[in-house]
Each structure stands twice: as structure tokens, then as C-alpha cells.
Design an enzyme around this catalytic site. Structure first.
Site, short mmCIF file in Angstrom:
data_model
loop_
_atom_site.label_atom_id
_atom_site.label_comp_id
_atom_site.label_asym_id
_atom_site.label_seq_id
_atom_site.Cartn_x
_atom_site.Cartn_y
_atom_site.Cartn_z
CG ASP A 198 51.52 29.74 16.58
OD1 ASP A 198 50.29 29.89 16.63
OD2 ASP A 198 52.16 29.63 15.52
CE LYS B 77 39.17 28.00 11.89
NZ LYS B 77 37.77 27.63 11.59
#
Length: 303
Positions: free
Chosen positions: A240, A262
């Protein structure tokens, strides 16, 4: 990183070595193992360098170096006892865009020669950027003891089989898995069973997916030792945030790097046999652990 390590193809490389004393002899002992075309220029010649000349390994000119000697060369080593001469010819060499090494004078070097562990096709180079060559030699002595001489014929064997494996296994990931299986079984040996271990490595090649999880605030020095080989086998790295430098240094350099996708995409990668590392915030890692019970959480004391 002031000095970037490179392995240079020496076939046809034209090397000028100025000097023929003890220091020059040490350089020539290494250079003579290569495929380079070596020209030595010096008025007085040590016996070992004379031997290289008698064997036809080098071209030898018995006189002081002159500017014309710099013509049609790729690399220059300056290894005379005359420091002023070394620095003068280093300047001349740099003006011509030729890479130069002045022995024991890093400030005049365009490149430096590392301490080397030579096992044929396997070569390990160690450098301290000229700051502590004695320590580099200490590291080399440890590696010399660690790496057996059997590695030289082993990698000759591997080189002879490389094309066969490429033709048999078209997928790059299958080839990596094959070689992992072979080296895991064979280790660093080269014996009468090496050929059979090579054949056995083809059997039942199936890629098993793997998910490794790492929280963003985990310091590299606290990672479990058992995680280190896993980090070098990664296919993809999800993160991230930009990876911590020390963590990134431990990861396989050519693994794909992208943002965390996802859950369905992670599962797809896993089912395709991908080896993944996911680096994220602690709360997200907790969610992933719940969703992917097969995942390994890399944390201090784990594995």
C-alpha cells in the site's frame, strides 16, 4: 553506491598493464584468467611476468610507457612505483574516455578491482569501495571456506543443460521451479548422482501458490531468518505504501511490484501458483490472515 558492480565480458577486451613488478604481477595473475588481450609495458620485468610472456599469454614491451600506448585499448591498469607517472597517465587515459585503475590510489581510479572468489562460472566479488581492502580479504577468506571447489564443475554441468531446460519448459516460472528442485536436491555437490537429480527435477512440476504477509512497521532486522530464502522466490510484491529500503533490499529484485489488489485477485494469483508478499497496515494484515488461513505472517519469532 559510488561503485556499481559489473561483470564485463572479456572476450576481445584490450587491456594495457603499465608496470611489471610485484604489484603488477598480482593484477596479472587475475587478468590472465580472463579472455582479455593483455599488453604489458615496463622497462624491467619480474620473473612471473616473464613466464606469462614465454607462455604466450601476454604481449610484452620492455621500455617506459609512452602516450601512444594508450591507443586502441579498452582498460588501463597503472601499477608502477612512480606515483607521478601513474597520475599523469591516469589523466591522459581519462581524457580519452578509457577506464583506468591506478593501484593503491582510488581517487584516480575510474573503476576498482574487487576481492574475488573464483569457482569457474560462479564468481563472487567483494568490495569496500577502496576503504578497507583488508576487511574485503577477510570476507573473501570466509567465502572461500564456505564455497566448495565442486561448484566449478557443477556450474559447467548446469550451463550444458540450460538450453535443454529452456526447450523443455517454455514457462519461465516452471523453469525457476525446476532449478529450485534440482539445487534443493543436489545442493553444492557434483558427483555421480548429479545427472539423476537433474532428471528427477522434471517429475511432477506443479507450482504451489504462497502468500506472505508483512506489516508496514516491521523492521528488516527483526524478520525471522527462515523468511530470507522465501523473500528471494517471490513472483509479485503488493504494498500500500513505498517499501522500506532495508526490506526492499531483501526482496527478489525482478519480482513485480504493485498496489495491494482486491481479495479475489489475490486468490487468483494464489490459484495460479504465484508467490506473493503483501505489505500493509496491521489492521489489513489481520483481515488477510482471517481470509487466507494458508498465509504466513512474517513477524518476529514466526516461522
Amino acid at each position: 553506491m559510488q561503485y556499481f558492480p559489473l561483470f564485463v565480458d572479456t572476450q576481445g577486451l584490450r587491456v594495457l598493464l603499465v608496470g611489471a613488478g610485484e604489484v603488477a604481477t598480482r593484477k596479472l595473475d587475475l587478468l590472465s584468467r580472463t579472455d582479455a588481450i593483455i599488453h604489458v609495458v615496463a622497462p624491467e620485468v619480474a620473473s612471473d611476468i616473464e613466464t606469462y610472456f614465454q607462455q604466450g599469454r601476454i604481449t610484452l614491451t620492455r621500455r617506459e610507457v609512452v602516450e601512444a600506448d594508450l591507443s586502441n585499448v579498452d582498460i588501463v591498469y597503472l601499477a608502477t612505483a612512480n606515483e607521478q607517472l601513474n597520475m599523469h597517465f591516469a589523466d591522459l587515459t581519462n581524457e580519452r574516455g578509457i577506464w583506468v585503475n591506478v593501484v593503491d590510489n582510488p581517487s584516480y581510479c575510474r573503476f576498482i578491482t574487487p576481492s574475488i572468489v573464483d569457482r569457474g562460472r560462479l564468481v563472487v566479488a567483494i568490495s569496500t569501495a577502496g576503504a578497507a581492502p583488508v576487511f574485503a580479504r577477510t570476507i573473501r577468506s570466509r567465502l572461500e571456506a564456505m564455497l566448495p571447489t565442486s561448484l566449478a564443475p557443477l556450474f559447467d554441468f548446469v550451463a550444458s543443460k540450460r538450453e535443454e531446460v529452456q526447450q523443455t519448459l517454455s514457462d519461465g516460472k516452471d523453469r525457476r521451479l525446476f532449478w529450485e528442485r534440482f539445487f534443493n536436491a543436489n545442493q553444492d555437490k557434483f558427483d555421480k548422482l548429479t545427472e539423476q537429480r537433474f532428471i528427477d527435477a522434471y517429475q511432477d512440476i506443479t507450482r504451489q501458490g504462497e502468500i506472505l504477509l508483512l506489516t508496514q512497521d516491521t523492521p528488516a532486522h527483526l524478520l525471522p531468518i527462515a523468511a530470507m530464502p522465501l523473500l528471494q522466490k517471490l513472483d509479485v510484491i503488493f504494498s500500500d505504501e513505498p517499501l522500506d529500503y532495508d526490506i526492499n533490499e531483501l526482496l527478489r529484485r525482478d519480482a513485480n511490484r504493485t498496489f495491494v489488489p482486491k481479495l479475489s485477485e489475490i486468490l487468483h494469483h494464489y490459484e495460479q501458483g504465484e508467490r506473493m508478499l503483501i505489505v500493509s497496515a496491521p489492521e489489513k494484515i489481520a483481515q488477510l490472515i482471517a481470509y487466507f488461513p494458508m498465509a504466513k505472517h512474517l513477524r518476529p519469532g514466526a516461522l
